[in-house]
Design an enzyme around this catalytic site. Structure first.
Site, PDB file in Angstrom:
ATOM      1  N   CYS A  23      33.940  27.616  31.210  1.00 49.87           N
ATOM      2  CA  CYS A  23      33.206  28.829  30.877  1.00 49.87           C
ATOM      3  C   CYS A  23      32.013  28.441  30.014  1.00 49.87           C
ATOM      4  O   CYS A  23      32.166  28.253  28.804  1.00 49.87           O
ATOM      5  CB  CYS A  23      34.117  29.810  30.145  1.00 49.87           C
TER       6      CYS A  23
ATOM      7  N   CYS B 275      35.639  35.031  35.165  1.00 44.17           N
ATOM      8  CA  CYS B 275      34.804  34.507  34.080  1.00 44.17           C
ATOM      9  C   CYS B 275      34.976  35.317  32.798  1.00 44.17           C
ATOM     10  O   CYS B 275      34.156  36.181  32.475  1.00 44.17           O
ATOM     11  CB  CYS B 275      33.344  34.439  34.472  1.00 44.17           C
TER      12      CYS B 275
ATOM     13  N   GLU C  71      35.490  36.321  57.114  1.00 42.45           N
ATOM     14  CA  GLU C  71      34.605  36.788  56.049  1.00 42.45           C
ATOM     15  C   GLU C  71      33.609  37.802  56.614  1.00 42.45           C
ATOM     16  O   GLU C  71      32.773  37.446  57.450  1.00 42.45           O
ATOM     17  CB  GLU C  71      33.859  35.608  55.421  1.00 42.45           C
TER      18      GLU C  71
END
Length: 420
Positions: free
Chosen positions: A351, A171, A45
């Site tokens: 959601c 999302c 990362e």
């Protein structure tokens, strides 16, 4: 502190290599360590910051302060992993090696791919250059939610446009959340009647799971929002405050329309990172080709995936990761031990649709749109806007993210059983 692997480390090998130190990568590392603390785990990362991205919508609505949505990556990276602070350039799945940006490589026995997705800002002509001025904003861009909130507060009249690109995106409700929270502020401050609010959705429906649509439609009506389906943002001219939307009719014919705006909340098209989408690991759509239930790669039994890069048919949300991480952890360890994979992911995603300041429609569903509520309806009816769901989102979820999910505490996340 975690073991920091430097660029001088060449041709390293770890039992488990995880690509990505976001919600998915760190959660699955913690879940693996919880099950077998002797595992040699590495995380690749490059980022120096870790973001709680679900909070950006709340920053754009004036609910959260920006500071609570990010922490130094070093403060959340588990101490038991070797951390390579680089990006991945390629995966050699035939020889079980990952190549890093500096040309070095890391061998693995099992690989977990959790690099997230790529926001394709260049997919909308002029958008990248327009962001942050002339009322053009996006809660999807790091640091931009603050400008969203400033723009919302300063807008007293005119036209506000909100766009949603073709699926899949992370999302799927976030483009609407920005619109509802903005509209609620304008309503509370007595300027809503002076505004023309339009939602331009590249898709054909308001929300993909029909059970939640009536509640959302009631807020569309309450705020007087104009709905435009199959209307895709293709170009932005910030200084002129003009946007071009490409509308597709039922026969597939397209027509471009130029619309002026005083505010534009734009969401870019999204895709898997290049090292995935242009590799044999991808499916036809360019996403990681995983089995829906085991989250194991369809052609490589020692490769797993989770999070936004996945080609599975679930919603791309942090809540999905909460359920995916234990499944990957159990099945990966079973794979290392040459045992059957018995953990199943049923496509759960959540959601929390912030329809106003103080109420949320908590959409929770799995594969095929099947409802998967966490709580019984007498606690929270997810198909309606409730204060209980708002309390969960605004008061509890940030702490649960930082201190529970990332730490491998699998609250309400027990995997389903898979029949062998």
């Amino acid at each position: 502190m975690s073991n920091s692997a430097t660029e001088q480390d060449k041709n390293k090998h770890h039992t488990v290599v995880i690509v990505g130190g976001g919600a998915a990568g760190i959660s699955v590392a913690s879940s693996l360590h919880k099950r077998d603390s002797s595992l040699d785990i590495a995380i690749i990362e490059p980022a120096q910051k870790h973001h709680y991205q679900p909070g950006w919508t709340m920053v754009g609505g004036g609910i959260f302060k920006p500071e609570i949505t990010s922490k130094p990556m070093s403060s959340v990276m588990p101490g038991f992993v070797s951390w390579y602070k680089q990006s991945v350039s390629s995966v050699d799945e035939e020889n079980n090696r990952v190549t890093l940006a500096d040309g070095s490589s890391i061998g693995y026995q099992a690989l977990v791919l959790a690099p997230g997705l790529e926001l394709n800002w260049n997919g909308i002509d002029g958008l990248k250059e327009a962001l942050g001025s002339n009322g053009v904003t996006s809660n999807y861009q790091e640091g931009m939610a603050r400008y969203t909130w400033e723009t919302v507060q300063n807008l007293k009249s005119g036209r506000a446009l909100f766009s949603q690109p073709p699926m899949p995106i992370k999302c799927a409700g976030a483009p609407q959340k920005a619109m509802y929270l903005s509209s609620d502020y304008w309503l509370r401050n007595n300027v809503l009647n002076n505004l023309d609010i339009q939602f331009h959705n590249a898709g054909a429906v308001l929300f993909g799971v029909p059970d939640y649509v009536p509640a959302l439609e009631s807020y569309i009506e309450k705020y007087g929002i104009g709905l435009n389906y199959q209307s895709n943002l293709v170009s932005v001219n910030g200084p002129c405050r003009k946007a071009i939307f490409r509308r597709t009719d039922a026969d597939g014919n397209t027509e471009d329309r130029e619309i002026g705006f005083d505010m534009l909340h734009a969401v870019p098209p999204q895709r898997a990172p290049e090292f995935i989408r242009k590799s044999p690991l991808a499916n036809e759509g360019g996403w990681l080709d995983l089995e829906d239930d085991t989250l194991c790669h369809k052609r490589h039994t020692n490769i797993f995936g989770l999070g936004d890069v996945s080609g599975t048919g679930n919603a791309k949300t942090a809540a999905a990761v909460r359920k995916q991480a234990p499944v990957v952890a159990e099945n990966l360890i079973a794979s290392l031990r040459n045992q059957p994979m018995t953990a199943a992911y049923l496509g759960y995603g959540s959601c929390p649709l912030t329809v106003e300041n103080g109420r949320i429609v908590l959409a929770e569903f799995g594969y095929g749109g099947a409802l998967q509520p966490t709580f019984p309806s007498w606690i929270n009816d997810g198909t309606k806007a409730t204060k209980a769901a708002w309390f969960l989102k605004a008061k509890q979820l940030p702490a649960l993210y930082w201190h529970v999910m990332l730490k491998g505490h699998e609250w309400l996340a027990k995997p389903a059983s898979r029949s062998i």
